[in-house]
Motif scaffolding. Structure first.
Motif, short mmCIF file in Angstrom:
data_model
loop_
_atom_site.label_atom_id
_atom_site.label_comp_id
_atom_site.label_asym_id
_atom_site.label_seq_id
_atom_site.Cartn_x
_atom_site.Cartn_y
_atom_site.Cartn_z
N TYR C 122 26.74 41.00 34.51
CA TYR C 122 28.08 41.59 34.40
C TYR C 122 29.09 40.60 33.84
O TYR C 122 28.92 39.39 33.96
N ASN C 123 30.16 41.15 33.29
CA ASN C 123 31.40 40.39 33.15
C ASN C 123 32.28 40.85 34.30
O ASN C 123 32.83 41.96 34.27
N PRO C 124 32.36 40.05 35.35
CA PRO C 124 33.09 40.52 36.52
C PRO C 124 34.60 40.60 36.27
O PRO C 124 35.14 39.84 35.46
N LEU C 125 35.24 41.52 36.97
CA LEU C 125 36.70 41.65 36.92
C LEU C 125 37.23 41.52 38.34
O LEU C 125 36.51 41.83 39.29
N PRO C 126 38.47 41.11 38.49
CA PRO C 126 39.02 41.00 39.85
C PRO C 126 39.04 42.37 40.52
O PRO C 126 39.33 43.38 39.86
N ALA C 127 38.73 42.40 41.81
CA ALA C 127 38.66 43.67 42.54
C ALA C 127 39.66 43.66 43.67
O ALA C 127 40.11 42.60 44.11
N ILE C 128 40.00 44.86 44.15
CA ILE C 128 40.94 44.97 45.27
C ILE C 128 40.30 45.81 46.37
O ILE C 128 39.51 46.72 46.10
N PHE C 129 40.62 45.47 47.61
CA PHE C 129 39.91 46.09 48.73
C PHE C 129 40.80 46.68 49.81
O PHE C 129 40.29 47.24 50.77
N THR C 130 42.11 46.52 49.69
CA THR C 130 42.97 47.08 50.73
C THR C 130 44.06 47.94 50.08
O THR C 130 44.37 47.78 48.89
#
Lengths: 291, 167, 754
Positions: C122-130
């Motif tokens: 993958y080319n990871p991307l920033p993720a959000i969890f809340t």
């Protein structure tokens, strides 16, 4: 099911001698499986390291419970149900009976074995603090013969034991010298049945008036191995139970354990509850002394 | 299959199921649950969790309640197995099944075969269980629909009728 | 006729005998000749783009059927409300359980190794969890603002009330994700042939949802898609939308391989990848008069929808409408918002937003009571909705509900006052503290607002060649008793015996679309249609001169047989017709939100062990008004089962998240109540009846999920004098709170008191 059965070998020797013979031929290669309540779970999850298994379920030599004058000798293949249903164990080692009752549901009690619980070496295993508190000894067997060693110290580290690769646990011996002791065992799990312990304790003691004559306190789930709180015990012996002693014991118990945060609980909760359980036990002991 | 490395041969494993002698050819580490469901077509035992937690795969092996997802097939060699399909035969079992129907003990039905086997195991050992004993006897069998109370009632009802019938 | 001989009695469950004898056939019990087993390769990262997929050489890939997004004949989406969720990710990854590839093989044991032998770069991307991260908008993971949907409900002018309020009381409340944990995992079998199209058999709640999704995915006309519901081992909302995904996967593998394909999840996959209850956060700001009457308030209700829109907009709607509870608000402003995070999409679970916002409302009522200095009983009594008043959506309460009376009865049967006094004395000493708590609430039956009008459900009843009657609906049985109760209704309407009526297994080639089996709508909405279609059968027989107005079951049977023999078929259809006086404004979110509400007062008694900080529920009273109870045993079963799930929601069931993935996706580590964890649950009904439902019934299925959590947490506060505003409430949380309080040395007083 995350394993492929065709990748696994399972043999069922007809006798204990044959089983240890197999282990001796290639030590460390064969994983013993009794009732499967741990091994089969790992297998289904695709996490079983060994591909060769030897069934020791149904080996009659491992299933006996011998009541001797000085001790009870439980075959390592005894199930929790065997333990629960045994009258002498119920009378003289009630904390082991309770632990057997707390372990899983009925179906798992019918299959899970005491020996399996010991070698699986989970720090959260319910029966192990009881064995520690009762000063249990183990008889190990291999083609080299039998050896007997104290259960305390058998666990060398997280999921590690002193069992040699060619050995099986033959029996667990419980000395019959705790009549008249006050016993207190408690399991703190996430629910009332079928729970993995967050903290469990088995403690016994004897007082003369309010003076502690003897005390054994064992705890589980609060360190990499089940633990006797030896320093706390040492500190308590010969002392008079009062509020400050209870408070000191709580503190010392918490200092002796090494609880962690995991998906089941937190280190600080486990520490606090351990302290509370020790206090609860000492209060019972004190009440017994006043009775 | 070729990608799985060395093939190990299957074993002949013999046992009785619901009173009938059966011999199956299975890998020794196949789960008894899979052998019964896939080879013998006995689909009353269900897989709910695959780790001995839910009890949906319960059956009686030599008279004892076991989770068949945790039993390797080889360990069933020589055993006498009773599944929900074989429970029909006895009057006691029928009383239990009728009581489950009447009291609302079965909702979605997926835990029901295991629940009835656990109940049957309990009543075999203890024909007049208290509520606490019923709760303990079923504590390895999870039900998400009923909240258990109507199951307790079913077992108490069946136990009552059992006693009435035998006296 | 119609002396209601069958409705209201405990007839045997239609499919009960198959269930107690183990003969009922669930999807995993099904084997088709030549069938392959399918498995899903999922993303392992929460967000990014797929760079490269490698098939490790350890696996003989030629033996496998492999499906990727490129193999999709139609649109790569799971058609539902919006079409934003892909069936297979081809490029973007938005949560860590996103399906990427499908594999099938004749040996099911071969699949796991193959799944593990696919590696995705993958080319990871920033993720959000809340929700908070999502609201900050530093990363936009969905649309232009991370917001799936907002609603604004306004009644009166709430801005005017603050200046004349004697008290302004604020609170923030939150609830966690909850796994449905049906004991039967999700599963589907699909078969394809070019002439007949695709057929799927599965564990599901909504056959026509799956039908719609497969038409779009496979690019097939309606008649070439067939969906059959198998016996379904529990659902609770968890088999409302995700079965469309699994059906799509099985269908794609079946189309590519030309063989039947079975996909049945194991527990770990089911828990990790399929939907859960939306986590929520509710903020209340309430204006009260000195005598404890609500003057108005602002409610901000936010839910975490996960990575795709799926059902979030409708969960949000129900949650928002229920946020004001069973109370009269002269003015209110409810702002509701569903936001995106990089977790698997959250979905339907019994109550559907209601348990979340009602938890907040009922905790807030206890908080209001404390500040105002009234008892939890009195504060509720003073604010209960009365007939003739309007709800937050300005729906006039036309039902003659007397909530004060419900409360009195619940207080009396629970011995609330006596226990309050006893506990006040007992709690002084000892390591166990006891408490008792109340929750009062309502739950709307049927689809929200114009929902039922849009659904426009159709029901059929058929007179059979043997003289029996068969019901044709897509409404599914998954334990609640759909089959039994609909047969009772038809038998009652036609004056037949219960045994004379059967019901078709839902199969889209055989049954009309009676709508999804959700939203506590089956007995009330579908039941009413069954009643009407059944009467249509009698009409036809009467018009044909074969049957009079009064007849015996035998006479009916003979007439029915004769009619079918003569005409070939005897069928009667009924379609939903909205009541004429129902007004709903979708824009302003105002009007008749639900055709009827069920009402309840629940009372929980708890003890908290201060040695272990664990809570036991010792007694539970569930009193409700659900209209006419059509089947007493099934109705009690619904309530007790719902309360048990509510107890789990409050005290046991905690999803542990890490980077958007569920960490405790095992039954051993996600804790639901066992037989040893539940109190006596004492169920009481008031039966006022209802004009909208069959024989006076209203909805019952979801109601019992709403009340237990707030009643229990209110009881815990009563026991400990410590406030808890977040569930699940674990012993660890109680320990933390008690420790924090003893460090502070006194209770906090945090409310704004003017």
């Amino acid at each position: 099911m995350r394993s492929d059965p065709k990748d696994y070998e399972l043999v069922a020797p007809g006798s204990l001698q044959a089983a240890v013979g197999l282990l001796a031929r290639s030590p460390g290669e064969w994983l013993p499986i009794a009732g499967g309540t741990d091994v089969m779970v790992q297998y289904a999850a695709g996490k079983l390291p060994s591909r060769k298994l030897v069934s020791i379920w149904n080996l009659a030599e491992l299933r006996s419970i011998e009541v001797l004058a000085n001790e009870i000798r439980l075959g390592a293949g005894c199930t929790y149900t065997n333990i629960r249903e045994h009258g002498v164990i119920g009378r003289e080692f009630p904390m082991l009976s309770s632990a057997a009752r707390w372990t899983g549901g009925i179906a798992n009690q019918n299959r899970g074995t005491l020996g399996g619980n010991i070698v699986n070496a989970s720090p959260a295993a319910d029966s192990l603090p009881a064995l520690l508190a009762y000063d249990a000894e183990l008889i190990l067997i291999s083609v080299r013969g039998e050896r007997r060693l104290p259960y305390a110290g058998f666990h060398a580290g997280y999921k590690k034991t002193k069992l040699a690769p060619d050995e099986l646990i033959r029996a667990v011996c419980l000395p019959r010298r705790f009549s008249g002791y006050v016993c207190h065992a408690r399991k703190v799990g996430s629910r009332n049945a079928q729970a993995i312990s967050k903290v469990c304790m088995a403690a016994l003691g004897r007082v003369a008036g309010q003076t502690v004559e003897d005390v054994h306190i064992a705890v589980g789930s609060v360190a990499p191995v089940p633990l006797r709180l030896s320093e706390t015990e040492l500190m308590l012996r010969g002392k008079v139970i009062n509020e400050s002693l209870v408070s000191a014991a709580k503190k010392m118990a918490v200092a002796e354990i090494r609880p962690i945060d995991d998906i089941r609980s937190t280190a600080k909760y486990r520490a606090a509850v351990t302290g509370n359980l020790v206090a609860e036990f000492l209060n019972l002991l004190s009440a017994d002394g006043k009775a | 299959m070729s990608s799985s490395g060395e093939d190990r041969s299957k074993s002949e494993i013999s046992f009785t199921v619901n009173g009938e002698q059966k011999t199956v050819l299975a890998f020794p580490m196949e789960r008894l649950l899979d052998v019964l469901r896939l080879q013998l077509g006995l689909t009353g035992a269900k897989e709910g969790c695959g780790e001995g937690e839910c009890g949906s795969c319960s059956l009686l092996m030599d008279g004892t309640l076991v989770n068949s997802c945790l039993v390797p097939a080889l360990q069933a060699q020589g055993a006498s197995i009773v599944t929900i399909e074989g429970l029909d035969a006895s009057a006691g079992s029928q009383r239990l099944q009728e009581a489950f129907l009447e009291c609302g003990g079965a909702q979605c039905g997926i835990c029901t075969p295991g629940m009835i086997l656990a109940a049957s195991h309990l009543l075999n050992k203890n024909p007049r269980p208290t509520l606490e004993e019923i709760k303990e006897g079923l504590s390895g069998n999870l039900c998400r629909c009923t909240g258990y109370l109507q199951i307790f009632e079913a077992i108490a009802t069946a136990a009552g009728r059992e006693t009435a019938a035998s006296s | 006729m119609n002396h209601e001989r069958i409705v209201g009695t405990a007839v045997p469950r239609k499919e009960g005998r198959e269930k107690v004898t183990g003969k009922a056939v669930y999807v995993d019990d099904m084997v088709l000749p030549g069938m392959l087993y399918g498995a899903t390769v999922r993303s392992q990262i929460p967000r990014g783009r797929i760079k490269k997929i490698t098939f490790e050489t350890s696996v003989a890939w030629s033996e496998f059927v492999i499906v990727s997004a490129k193999d999709i004949p139609g649109k790569n989406c799971i058609a539902l409300i919006g079409d934003d969720q892909p069936c297979l990710a081809s490029d973007s990854i938005n949560h860590p359980e996103e399906p990427v590839l499908l594999l099938a093989h004749p040996d099911r044991h071969a699949l796991r190794k193959a799944v593990d032998a696919v590696s995705i770069e993958y080319n990871p991307l920033p993720a959000i969890f809340t929700m908070e991260e999502s609201e900050r908008g530093s990363e936009i993971v969905w649309g232009t603002d991370n917001v799936f949907k907002t609603y604004l409900i306004q009644k009166g002018n709430v801005d005017d009330v603050w200046s004349r309020a004697d008290y302004i009381i604020e609170g923030e409340y939150s609830t966690g994700a909850q796994e449905q944990l049906y004991i039967e995992n999700n599963g589907m079998v699909a078969a394809y042939d070019a002439k007949q199209g695709i057929t799927v058999w599965g564990s599901l709640q909504c056959p026509y949802y799956v039908h719609k999704a497969l038409m779009a995915l496979c690019d097939l006309p309606a008649e070439k898609v067939r969906v059959v519901q198998m016996e379904t081992g529990g659902a609770f909302g968890g088999k409302e939308d995700y079965p469309s995904m699994i059906a799509g996967h099985a269908a794609l593998l079946a189309m590519k391989s030309g063989k039947p394909v079975k996909i049945v999840y194991d527990r770990a996959e089911d828990m990790a990848a399929t939907t859960k209850r939306h986590p929520s956060r509710t903020r209340h700001r309430t204006a009260l008069s000195r005598d404890g009457k609500i003057l108005g308030g602002e409610i901000e209700f936010t839910i975490d929808g996960g990575a795709y829109a799926t059902l979030s907009s409708v969960v949000l709607s129900r949650g928002a409408i229920h946020a004001g509870g069973p109370y009269y608000w002269p003015s209110v402003r409810i702002r509701a918002k569903a936001v995106a995070t990089n977790a698997p999409p959250h979905g339907a679970f019994r109550g559907f937003g209601g348990p979340q916002s009602i938890f907040a409302m009922e905790r807030h009522m206890d908080r209001i009571a404390q500040v105002v200095g009234l008892s939890p009983v009195e504060i509720r009594r003073r604010n209960f909705l009365q007939p003739g008043q309007t709800t937050t959506t300005e729906q006039v309460v036309r039902e003659l509900i007397d909530l004060g009376k419900l409360l009195d009865r619940a207080i009396s049967v629970s011995e609330y006052q006596t226990k309050k006094q006893e506990f006040a004395i007992e709690n002084g000493t000892g390591a166990t503290k006891k408490g008792i708590g109340i929750a009062a609430f309502l739950h709307g039956a049927g689809f929200t607002g114009s929902g039922e009008r849009y659904l426009s459900s159709v029901v059929g009843v058929e007179g059979c060649a043997d003289g029996g009657v068969r019901i044709l609906v897509s409404s599914t049985e998954f334990g609640q008793g759909t089959k039994t109760v609909l047969c009772q209704i038809a038998a009652e309407a036609l004056g037949l015996r219960y045994e004379d009526v059967t019901i078709a297994q839902p199969d889209t080639t055989e049954v009309p679309n009676s709508g999804p089996t959700v939203a506590s709508r089956t007995v009330m909405v579908v039941g009413k249609l069954v009643e009407s279609a059944a009467r249509g059968i009698h009409q036809t027989l009467k018009l044909s001169g074969m049957l009079g107005d009064s007849y015996s079951a035998e006479e009916f049977r003979a007439a029915c047989q004769a009619y079918v023999a003569g005409h070939g078929q005897l069928r009667s259809w009924a379609q939903y017709d909205p009541p004429p006086d129902v007004f709903w404004d979708d824009e302003k979110y105002r009007g008749e939100a639900y055709a009827a509400y069920s009402w309840a007062v629940y009372i929980a008694e708890v003890s908290v062990d201060l040695t272990t900080y664990s809570v036991s529920v010792n007694d539970f009273v569930a009193l409700q008004e659900v209209g006419r109870v059509l089947h007493p045993v099934l109705a009690i079963g619904q309530i007790v089962g719902g309360v048990a799930q509510g107890i789990g929601f409050a005290l046991f069931e905690k999803v542990i998240w890490q980077q958007g993935r569920m960490q405790n996706n095992q039954m051993t580590n996600y804790i639901m109540p066992t037989s040893s964890d539940l109190p006596p649950i004492r169920v009481f009904f008031e039966e006022l009846g209802n004009v909208h439902g069959a024989f006076g019934a209203k909805g019952i299925g979801e109601l019992p999920m709403d009340g237990p959590a707030p009643a229990i947490v209110n009881a815990i506060e009563d026991a400990l004098g410590v406030r808890f505003d977040s569930i699940p409430l674990m012993p660890e949380d109680i320990y933390d709170a008690i420790t924090a309080r003893s460090l502070r040395g006194e209770d906090e007083v945090a409310s704004v008191i003017r």
